[in-house]
Design a protein around this motif. Structure first.
Motif, PDB file in Angstrom:
ATOM      1  N   PRO A   1      86.226 -48.786 -32.071  1.00  0.00           N
ATOM      2  CA  PRO A   1      87.294 -48.484 -33.038  1.00  0.00           C
ATOM      3  C   PRO A   1      86.998 -48.972 -34.451  1.00  0.00           C
ATOM      4  O   PRO A   1      87.639 -48.534 -35.407  1.00  0.00           O
ATOM      5  N   LYS A   2      86.016 -49.870 -34.575  1.00  0.00           N
ATOM      6  CA  LYS A   2      85.680 -50.401 -35.901  1.00  0.00           C
ATOM      7  C   LYS A   2      84.588 -49.584 -36.596  1.00  0.00           C
ATOM      8  O   LYS A   2      84.235 -49.873 -37.739  1.00  0.00           O
ATOM      9  N   MET A   3      84.064 -48.586 -35.904  1.00  0.00           N
ATOM     10  CA  MET A   3      83.015 -47.752 -36.490  1.00  0.00           C
ATOM     11  C   MET A   3      83.598 -46.467 -37.048  1.00  0.00           C
ATOM     12  O   MET A   3      84.479 -45.852 -36.437  1.00  0.00           O
ATOM     13  N   LYS A   4      83.102 -46.052 -38.198  1.00  0.00           N
ATOM     14  CA  LYS A   4      83.493 -44.757 -38.754  1.00  0.00           C
ATOM     15  C   LYS A   4      82.831 -43.642 -37.940  1.00  0.00           C
ATOM     16  O   LYS A   4      81.839 -43.850 -37.248  1.00  0.00           O
ATOM     17  N   ILE A   5      83.411 -42.449 -38.049  1.00  0.00           N
ATOM     18  CA  ILE A   5      82.911 -41.299 -37.302  1.00  0.00           C
ATOM     19  C   ILE A   5      81.437 -41.042 -37.640  1.00  0.00           C
ATOM     20  O   ILE A   5      80.632 -40.694 -36.763  1.00  0.00           O
ATOM     21  N   ARG A   6      81.067 -41.245 -38.872  1.00  0.00           N
ATOM     22  CA  ARG A   6      79.674 -41.089 -39.294  1.00  0.00           C
ATOM     23  C   ARG A   6      78.738 -41.948 -38.440  1.00  0.00           C
ATOM     24  O   ARG A   6      77.695 -41.489 -37.960  1.00  0.00           O
ATOM     25  N   ASP A   7      79.132 -43.191 -38.226  1.00  0.00           N
ATOM     26  CA  ASP A   7      78.290 -44.118 -37.467  1.00  0.00           C
ATOM     27  C   ASP A   7      78.307 -43.815 -35.974  1.00  0.00           C
ATOM     28  O   ASP A   7      77.296 -43.981 -35.284  1.00  0.00           O
ATOM     29  N   ILE A   8      79.453 -43.361 -35.473  1.00  0.00           N
ATOM     30  CA  ILE A   8      79.561 -43.010 -34.056  1.00  0.00           C
ATOM     31  C   ILE A   8      78.626 -41.854 -33.715  1.00  0.00           C
ATOM     32  O   ILE A   8      77.902 -41.883 -32.715  1.00  0.00           O
ATOM     33  N   ILE A   9      78.628 -40.822 -34.550  1.00  0.00           N
ATOM     34  CA  ILE A   9      77.793 -39.648 -34.292  1.00  0.00           C
ATOM     35  C   ILE A   9      76.309 -39.973 -34.424  1.00  0.00           C
ATOM     36  O   ILE A   9      75.481 -39.511 -33.626  1.00  0.00           O
ATOM     37  N   CYS A  10      75.966 -40.786 -35.412  1.00  0.00           N
ATOM     38  CA  CYS A  10      74.553 -41.025 -35.710  1.00  0.00           C
ATOM     39  C   CYS A  10      73.929 -42.175 -34.930  1.00  0.00           C
ATOM     40  O   CYS A  10      72.698 -42.340 -34.954  1.00  0.00           O
ATOM     41  N   GLU A  11      74.746 -42.963 -34.244  1.00  0.00           N
ATOM     42  CA  GLU A  11      74.205 -44.109 -33.506  1.00  0.00           C
ATOM     43  C   GLU A  11      73.085 -43.733 -32.523  1.00  0.00           C
ATOM     44  O   GLU A  11      72.047 -44.400 -32.480  1.00  0.00           O
ATOM     45  N   PRO A  12      73.242 -42.645 -31.723  1.00  0.00           N
ATOM     46  CA  PRO A  12      72.141 -42.292 -30.816  1.00  0.00           C
ATOM     47  C   PRO A  12      70.841 -41.972 -31.553  1.00  0.00           C
ATOM     48  O   PRO A  12      69.755 -42.337 -31.099  1.00  0.00           O
ATOM     49  N   LEU A  13      70.954 -41.302 -32.691  1.00  0.00           N
ATOM     50  CA  LEU A  13      69.757 -40.945 -33.462  1.00  0.00           C
ATOM     51  C   LEU A  13      69.069 -42.183 -34.023  1.00  0.00           C
ATOM     52  O   LEU A  13      67.833 -42.264 -34.044  1.00  0.00           O
ATOM     53  N   LEU A  14      69.866 -43.143 -34.456  1.00  0.00           N
ATOM     54  CA  LEU A  14      69.295 -44.389 -34.980  1.00  0.00           C
ATOM     55  C   LEU A  14      68.651 -45.192 -33.846  1.00  0.00           C
ATOM     56  O   LEU A  14      67.596 -45.803 -34.030  1.00  0.00           O
ATOM     57  N   ASN A  15      69.283 -45.175 -32.669  1.00  0.00           N
ATOM     58  CA  ASN A  15      68.736 -45.911 -31.528  1.00  0.00           C
ATOM     59  C   ASN A  15      67.336 -45.425 -31.155  1.00  0.00           C
ATOM     60  O   ASN A  15      66.480 -46.210 -30.750  1.00  0.00           O
ATOM     61  N   PHE A  16      67.126 -44.117 -31.296  1.00  0.00           N
ATOM     62  CA  PHE A  16      65.825 -43.545 -30.944  1.00  0.00           C
ATOM     63  C   PHE A  16      64.949 -43.293 -32.174  1.00  0.00           C
ATOM     64  O   PHE A  16      63.938 -42.600 -32.082  1.00  0.00           O
ATOM     65  N   LYS A  17      65.395 -43.856 -33.327  1.00  0.00           N
ATOM     66  CA  LYS A  17      64.620 -43.783 -34.570  1.00  0.00           C
ATOM     67  C   LYS A  17      64.284 -42.340 -34.957  1.00  0.00           C
ATOM     68  O   LYS A  17      63.170 -42.035 -35.406  1.00  0.00           O
ATOM     69  N   LYS A  18      65.268 -41.460 -34.817  1.00  0.00           N
ATOM     70  CA  LYS A  18      65.074 -40.057 -35.167  1.00  0.00           C
ATOM     71  C   LYS A  18      65.538 -39.736 -36.586  1.00  0.00           C
ATOM     72  O   LYS A  18      65.219 -38.661 -37.108  1.00  0.00           O
TER      73      LYS A  18
END
Length: 253
Positions: free
Chosen positions: A105-122
């Protein structure tokens, strides 16, 4: 029914037992054999507690069966560990029933959507805004929703964000666990239409868990009916009204 070259997941003789009181065992899934194909939806139907969510959790490697194997493009994913398992996760994503509980709940939608991409360094962190807007528009939401928090959105909008998060890694398979059951009927219809559209665009295999057999018939290519941990009926969705032979399937209908 489907072309074997499109087979992505082949679950063979999947059984899951849990310890129960008095030294007994509870069998949640009993010798399940199911397949998922590219561009097709397998609907898994049954009442709460029948074992359907337990089975689908094996496909996304959130649990392991007691017996059996799950072949993903020919490789048994029940044996994966460590970094090999982490890298595999990007190929099979999941949309949960309640996005409120699956979002921070503390993350903005931008961060929620992009978190998987950042995790895999895409992507790089500087690319988050453009990527989030692209995927929001892909699920028919305004790009400026990227600046919102989950609590600033309706249930249907949050589920669209959950779908956007699931497709950002371009997975081959998406598992949807009662993904529309918490929505009202009109919103439910729109989400189903979105899922069908994205499946056609991306040729994704979908495993759709639901207790509403009518809803599953409207969007699945094949339906498996589960009762007390067993698959009691498996057939093309269009054959269901005429060929359903098991009393439980008829009761659901």
């Amino acid at each position: 029914m489907f072309d074997e070259k499109d087979l992505i997941i082949d679950a063979r003789h999947i059984t899951r037992r849990f310890p129960a009181a008095g030294g007994k065992e509870l069998t949640a899934c009993n010798d399940i054999n199911l397949q998922l194909y590219r561009g097709k939806t397998l609907g898994l139907v049954g009442e709460s507690g029948c074992g359907k969510s337990t089975f689908m959790r094996f496909l996304v490697s959130l649990d392991k069966p007691t017996e059996g194997e799950i072949l993903f493009n020919g490789k048994d994913i029940t044996k994966l560990k460590g970094e090999e398992l982490r890298l595999h996760r990007q190929h099979i994503q999941m949309v949960f029933q309640d996005p409120t509980n699956s979002f921070n709940p503390k993350m903005k939608i931008r961060d929620i959507i992009c978190e998987p991409l950042l995790n895999f360094k895409k992507i790089r962190p500087s690319e988050k805004d453009a990527v989030a807007r692209k995927y929001l528009e892909m699920v028919d939401l305004p790009g400026d929703f990227a600046d919102r928090y989950p609590h600033n959105m309706s249930g249907g909008q949050r589920q669209r964000v959950a779908i956007a998060r699931a497709i950002v890694l371009d997975p081959e398979v998406i598992i949807m666990d009662e993904a529309t059951s918490a929505l009202d009927v009109s919103v439910q219809k729109n989400i189903i239409e979105l899922i069908i559209k994205l499946q056609k665009e991306k040729n994704i295999a979908i495993g759709f868990i639901c207790h509403d057999i009518g809803l599953v018939r409207s969007m699945a290519h094949q339906i498996a009916v589960m009762y007390l941990g067993n698959i009691v009926e498996l057939m093309p969705a269009e054959d269901l009204p005429q060929k359903a032979g098991h009393p439980y399937t008829q009761a659901l209908m």
